[in-house]
Design a protein around this motif. Structure first.
Motif, mmCIF file in Angstrom:
data_model
loop_
_atom_site.group_PDB
_atom_site.id
_atom_site.type_symbol
_atom_site.label_atom_id
_atom_site.label_comp_id
_atom_site.label_asym_id
_atom_site.label_seq_id
_atom_site.Cartn_x
_atom_site.Cartn_y
_atom_site.Cartn_z
ATOM 1 N N GLN A 197 0.803 -1.224 0.000
ATOM 2 C CA GLN A 197 0.000 0.000 0.000
ATOM 3 C C GLN A 197 0.838 1.277 0.000
ATOM 4 O OE1 GLN A 197 -2.653 -0.321 3.341
ATOM 5 N NE2 GLN A 197 -3.513 -2.270 2.669
ATOM 6 N N VAL A 198 2.064 1.178 0.474
ATOM 7 C CA VAL A 198 2.955 2.327 0.557
ATOM 8 C C VAL A 198 4.321 1.925 0.024
ATOM 9 C CG1 VAL A 198 4.082 4.009 2.082
ATOM 10 C CG2 VAL A 198 1.743 3.253 2.569
ATOM 11 N N ALA A 199 4.894 2.767 -0.832
ATOM 12 C CA ALA A 199 6.267 2.568 -1.292
ATOM 13 C C ALA A 199 7.155 3.545 -0.527
ATOM 14 C CB ALA A 199 6.376 2.805 -2.791
ATOM 15 N N ALA A 200 7.973 3.029 0.382
ATOM 16 C CA ALA A 200 8.857 3.874 1.184
ATOM 17 C C ALA A 200 10.178 4.061 0.444
ATOM 18 C CB ALA A 200 9.102 3.262 2.552
ATOM 19 N N MET A 201 10.556 5.302 0.226
ATOM 20 C CA MET A 201 11.791 5.632 -0.494
ATOM 21 C C MET A 201 12.731 6.357 0.467
ATOM 22 S SD MET A 201 12.278 7.917 -3.980
ATOM 23 C CE MET A 201 11.821 9.466 -3.159
ATOM 24 N N ILE A 202 13.731 5.651 0.942
ATOM 25 C CA ILE A 202 14.724 6.222 1.846
ATOM 26 C C ILE A 202 15.859 6.785 1.000
ATOM 27 C CG2 ILE A 202 16.297 5.765 3.754
ATOM 28 C CD1 ILE A 202 14.504 3.361 4.494
ATOM 29 N N VAL A 203 16.143 8.068 1.166
ATOM 30 C CA VAL A 203 17.176 8.747 0.386
ATOM 31 C C VAL A 203 18.295 9.188 1.327
ATOM 32 C CG1 VAL A 203 17.693 10.706 -1.107
ATOM 33 C CG2 VAL A 203 15.523 9.486 -1.349
ATOM 34 N N ALA A 249 13.024 -0.953 11.807
ATOM 35 C CA ALA A 249 12.402 -2.234 12.154
ATOM 36 C C ALA A 249 10.891 -2.178 11.944
ATOM 37 C CB ALA A 249 12.728 -2.602 13.601
ATOM 38 N N GLU A 250 10.291 -1.033 12.228
ATOM 39 C CA GLU A 250 8.851 -0.864 11.995
ATOM 40 C C GLU A 250 8.530 -0.957 10.506
ATOM 41 O OE1 GLU A 250 6.218 -0.312 13.984
ATOM 42 O OE2 GLU A 250 7.201 -0.148 15.937
ATOM 43 N N PHE A 251 9.365 -0.374 9.679
ATOM 44 C CA PHE A 251 9.169 -0.463 8.232
ATOM 45 C C PHE A 251 9.336 -1.904 7.755
ATOM 46 C CE2 PHE A 251 9.531 4.123 8.219
ATOM 47 C CZ PHE A 251 8.764 4.504 7.127
ATOM 48 N N ALA A 252 10.378 -2.553 8.247
ATOM 49 C CA ALA A 252 10.661 -3.921 7.808
ATOM 50 C C ALA A 252 9.553 -4.884 8.222
ATOM 51 C CB ALA A 252 11.997 -4.376 8.374
ATOM 52 N N GLY A 253 8.905 -4.613 9.336
ATOM 53 C CA GLY A 253 7.886 -5.524 9.837
ATOM 54 C C GLY A 253 6.478 -5.225 9.368
ATOM 55 N N ASP A 254 6.311 -4.193 8.547
ATOM 56 C CA ASP A 254 4.982 -3.793 8.082
ATOM 57 C C ASP A 254 4.730 -4.401 6.704
ATOM 58 O OD1 ASP A 254 2.652 -2.502 7.235
ATOM 59 O OD2 ASP A 254 3.137 -0.682 8.352
ATOM 60 N N GLU A 255 3.845 -5.366 6.636
ATOM 61 C CA GLU A 255 3.603 -6.083 5.379
ATOM 62 C C GLU A 255 2.895 -5.225 4.332
ATOM 63 O OE1 GLU A 255 1.549 -9.676 6.269
ATOM 64 O OE2 GLU A 255 3.287 -10.614 7.257
#
Length: 302
Positions: free
Chosen positions: A40-46, A282-288
């Motif tokens: 649902q969300v594409a997280a883009m870490i820059v 860790a919250e990002f990694a664990g959010d399906e």
């Protein structure tokens, strides 16, 4: 005293906005994007790794991350150098532990100064992007088109000589001239991190092929929140997580959106900030419902 009639004349004025790079539209009128991976969300870490000269000309202005006090500003110069030699390695380790991928815009001037850093970024599967020549090589309307083209060509040649061929661009200080997207597309770049016009990747018109602008939120920038606004680390990471969760609530209505935010090595890579950062990753990694991806991957997926 009344204004002269010419004051209200502007040949770029149009419906909804005064820019012709893309069509104006409201979010409610945008066709929702459903990603093939069902996220649902594409997280883009820059993570920008920029070289800031100790003797900047500051034309037409000084980079917000550059030197602050008169020459030689050794305190700020060495702090930025610390980020590219020490802090960024902590960020790489944290991403590897969380199993996440990011985009690293790197100054061309760092390719010879910090070759092992570029190799480490690519070796861990991250995207190596271009961040211009260096922090004092600002793109602006005062440059002639030939001058700006030469700057971009110098960046491309430096990366090519080093064996890297980035397709994503971040301008120093995220500053552009009116011609920058045209010249970047001409030089083979396909993605741009300077704009934040929408919640999804936005193709920009150029004189040639389009270049895609990905939203990178200035309001979640670590330098702005932690250094300029002096927020606590936990409040900063809580705001990023709040944005992630809110975008999930909009998925049914607006489809998948991009959450782009910045981790600056000399800011986020400080040891006293790592606990908050590691917990956030860790919250990002664990959010399906969330897909953490490189900018080039996000462009293709959308």
């Amino acid at each position: 005293m009344s204004l002269p009639p010419a004051y209200l004349e502007y040949d770029k004025r149009g419906y909804g906005q005064d820019i012709g790079r893309y069509d104006w539209r409201l979010a409610k009128d945008r066709a929702p994007v459903r990603l093939k991976n069902a996220r649902q969300v594409a997280a883009m870490i820059v993570i920008p790794c920029e070289y800031h000269p100790i003797d900047p000309h500051k034309t037409p202005f000084g980079h917000p991350h550059g030197m602050v006090t008169p020459f030689p500003d050794l305190r700020h110069f060495t702090a930025r150098d610390y980020g590219n030699r020490v802090g960024v390695l902590r960020l790489l380790d944290a991403l590897k532990s969380a199993g996440l991928k990011a985009t690293f815009p790197v100054s061309a001037a760092l390719l010879t100064r910090a070759r092992p850093l570029a190799e480490a970024i690519v070796g861990d599967g991250h995207e190596l992007a271009a961040a211009g020549l260096h922090g004092d090589a600002i793109h602006h309307a005062g440059l002639s088109e030939s001058e700006e083209r030469a700057m971009i060509e110098d960046v491309r040649e430096a990366f090519d000589a080093a064996g890297f061929h980035p397709t994503t661009w971040l301008s120093p200080a995220r500053q552009e001239s009116f011609a920058t997207p045209d010249l970047l597309a001409e030089a083979g770049f396909t993605a741009l991190l300077d704009w934040e016009s929408d919640g999804v990747p936005l193709p920009l018109r150029t004189r040639g092929r389009p270049i895609t602008a990905l939203p990178l939120l200035n309001e979640l920038d670590d330098f702005k929140l932690l250094v300029e606004r002096k927020q606590t680390e936990d409040l900063w990471t809580d705001q990023i997580l709040e944005a992630k969760d809110y975008l999930k609530t909009e998925h049914d209505r607006h489809g998948a959106q991009v959450l782009g935010f910045t981790l600056t090595p000399f800011v986020a890579g400080q040891p006293f900030r790592m606990r908050s950062l590691v917990n956030m990753l860790a919250e990002f990694a664990g959010d399906e419902a969330v897909w953490c991806a490189r900018a080039d991957e996000i462009v293709k997926a959308f």
